[in-house]
Design an enzyme around this catalytic site. Structure first.
Site, short mmCIF file in Angstrom:
data_model
loop_
_atom_site.label_atom_id
_atom_site.label_comp_id
_atom_site.label_asym_id
_atom_site.label_seq_id
_atom_site.Cartn_x
_atom_site.Cartn_y
_atom_site.Cartn_z
N LYS A 61 52.76 104.08 65.13
CA LYS A 61 52.34 103.48 63.97
C LYS A 61 51.25 104.07 63.55
O LYS A 61 50.59 105.02 64.21
CB LYS A 61 51.87 102.13 64.24
CG LYS A 61 50.63 101.88 65.68
CD LYS A 61 49.16 102.36 65.14
CE LYS A 61 48.41 102.45 66.43
NZ LYS A 61 46.88 103.22 66.19
N ASP A 112 46.93 96.61 70.72
CA ASP A 112 47.84 97.20 69.68
C ASP A 112 49.28 96.60 70.05
O ASP A 112 50.04 96.71 69.11
CB ASP A 112 47.84 98.59 69.68
CG ASP A 112 46.82 99.54 68.91
OD1 ASP A 112 45.90 98.56 68.56
OD2 ASP A 112 46.41 100.61 68.95
O1 C5P Z 1 43.06 97.00 74.17
P1 C5P Z 1 43.02 98.42 74.67
O2 C5P Z 1 43.27 98.85 76.01
O3 C5P Z 1 44.09 99.21 73.82
O4 C5P Z 1 41.66 99.21 74.32
C1 C5P Z 1 41.31 100.46 74.64
C2 C5P Z 1 39.82 100.48 74.62
O5 C5P Z 1 39.43 100.56 73.25
C3 C5P Z 1 38.98 99.08 75.20
O6 C5P Z 1 38.68 99.51 76.59
C4 C5P Z 1 37.89 99.44 74.20
O7 C5P Z 1 36.71 100.18 74.83
C5 C5P Z 1 38.38 99.92 73.01
N1 C5P Z 1 38.66 98.81 71.83
C6 C5P Z 1 37.63 98.11 71.20
N2 C5P Z 1 37.92 97.19 70.27
C7 C5P Z 1 39.12 97.21 69.99
C8 C5P Z 1 40.11 97.93 70.64
C9 C5P Z 1 39.97 98.68 71.59
O8 C5P Z 1 36.32 98.32 71.66
N3 C5P Z 1 39.47 96.12 69.24
#
Ligand code: C5P
Length: 299
Positions: free
Chosen positions: A10, A137
Site C-alpha cells: 500500500k 494498518d
Molecule cells: O500499530 P502498529 O504496531 O503498526 O504501530 C507501530 C508503532 O507506530 C506504534 O507502536 C506507535 O509508536 C506508532 N503509531 C502511532 N500512531 C498510529 C500508528 C502507529 O503512534 N496511528
C-alpha cells in the site's frame, strides 16, 4: 488443500496526524491505496503446529512475526476446534521497513486464508477486529483497494477506486522503524489547517494532476531530517515529470504518481540507474486482481 495467494503493498496518498492519544498512538486521517507489488503466501494445513518459512533470511520467522501472531490469534478465537495448525510459506518481494505495509498485508492474508483453510466462516468484521489488535494498518488490507483510514488507521471507509494511475516506488535500501518516526514527530509542526478532504475530492474525480499537487504526509519532514536521500529521490522523480511525489507512511519508500504511462516507464528506467530499488506499479482497483476465487467468495 493448499492455498496460494498474493498480498499487495500500500501507499498513503495523504497522512495527516491529528494528535497524540493517551495510549501512545496518534490519531490520524489517511488515504490508503493498494498498489501492484506483491508478496506470495502459501498455506497448508498441518496438525497442531504453526510453521513459517521465508525465502528472505532477513524476515524473522519466530513468534514476533505478524503472520505467526495472526495464526495464533485466529486459533484462540475457536478454542473448541482442536488440532488446527498450518505451514506458511512466504515469498517476499515488498521491501521491509519501507512504509509499504508489506508485513501488514501478509498478516491480513493469513487471517483471510486460514479462515478459509480451517473453514471458520468468520465474517470480515470479526477478522478486522483481530487485525486491529495486531497492527494499525492490517484492517485496511481486509477492507478495499482504496480507503480512508481514521483513528489509529484502523477505522475504515471504503472508497470507490479511481481511474488507474501509475506509481513508481523507490526504496533507498535503508529501513525506517515506524515507532521511532512517530516519537520524533514535533507536534507543533502538525498543528496545521491542512486536511484530507481536498485530497479525497481530487481522488474521487481521478484528477491525477491535482491529486499529485496535494499529496501530503506529516511524517515526511521527520524522515527527511534523518534520511536526506528522500529529498534527492523526490527531486529526481519530479524532474522526470511525476504528477506528485511523497514519502509512503513512515518511510523509507518515496513514491511518484504518473498519469502518463510512457513518462512512468521512462522515469522507472532512469531511477534504475541509481543505487535504489525501484518498482513500477499501478493502483489496484479490485481484490479480484490478486486474490483467487476460492478466497474472494468466502465465507
Ligand atoms: O500499530 P502498529 O504496531 O503498526 O504501530 C507501530 C508503532 O507506530 C506504534 O507502536 C506507535 O509508536 C506508532 N503509531 C502511532 N500512531 C498510529 C500508528 C502507529 O503512534 N496511528
Amino acid at each position: 488443500m493448499k492455498l496460494v495467494f498474493k498480498t499487495p503493498a500500500k501507499i498513503n496518498l495523504g497522512l495527516f496526524i491529528l494528535g497524540k492519544r493517551p495510549d501512545g498512538y496518534h490519531d490520524l486521517e489517511t488515504l490508503f491505496q493498494m498498489v501492484s507489488l506483491y508478496d506470495t503466501v502459501e498455506l497448508e494445513s498441518l496438525a497442531n503446529r504453526i510453521e513459517l518459512v521465508c525465502d528472505d533470511p532477513r524476515v524473522p520467522i519466530d513468534e514476533s512475526n505478524l503472520m505467526i501472531r495472526a495464526a495464533r490469534r485466529l486459533q484462540e478465537t475457536v478454542p473448541e476446534k482442536t488440532g488446527l495448525g498450518c505451514r506458511m510459506v512466504l515469498k517476499k518481494k515488498i521491501p521491509m521497513g519501507a512504509g509499504l505495509g508489506g508485513g501488514s498485508g501478509n498478516a491480513a492474508g493469513v487471517l483471510r486464508g486460514l479462515n478459509r483453510l480451517w473453514d471458520l466462516k468468520l465474517q470480515t468484521a470479526a477478522l478486522s477486529e483481530i487485525a486491529a489488535e495486531l497492527g494499525s494498518d492490517i484492517p485496511f488490507f481486509l477492507c478495499a483497494p482504496s480507503a480512508l483510514g481514521q483513528g489509529r488507521g484502523e477505522r475504515l471507509t471504503a472508497l470507490p477506486p479511481p481511474k488507474k494511475f501509475h506509481v513508481i516506488l523507490v526504496f533507498p535500501r535503508v529501513s525506517m522503524a515506524t515507532a521511532e518516526v512517530y516519537q520524533a514527530l514535533n507536534f507543533d509542526l502538525t498543528k496545521n489547517s491542512k486536511n484530507i478532504n481536498i485530497l479525497r475530492e481530487f481522488f474521487s474525480q481521478s484528477n491525477i494532476a491535482s491529486l499529485g499537487a496535494h499529496l501530503h504526509n506529516d511524517l515526511e519532514p521527520v524522515v527527511i531530517q534523518r534520511l536526506p536521500v528522500i529529498t534527492r529521490i523526490k527531486q529526481k522523480l519530479n524532474s522526470l515529470n511525476a504528477d506528485g511525489t511523497l514519502l509512503s507512511g513512515s518511510g523509507s519508500v518515496v513514491f511518484g504518481i504518473f498519469e502518463n504511462s510512457q513518462e512512468a516507464r521512462e522515469a522507472y528506467a532512469r531511477c534504475g540507474e541509481e543505487d535504489w530499488d525501484t518498482f513500477l506499479t499501478e493502483t489496484v482497483s479490485s481484490f479480484s486482481e490478486f486474490m483467487p476465487e476460492n478466497l474472494l467468495n468466502y465465507p
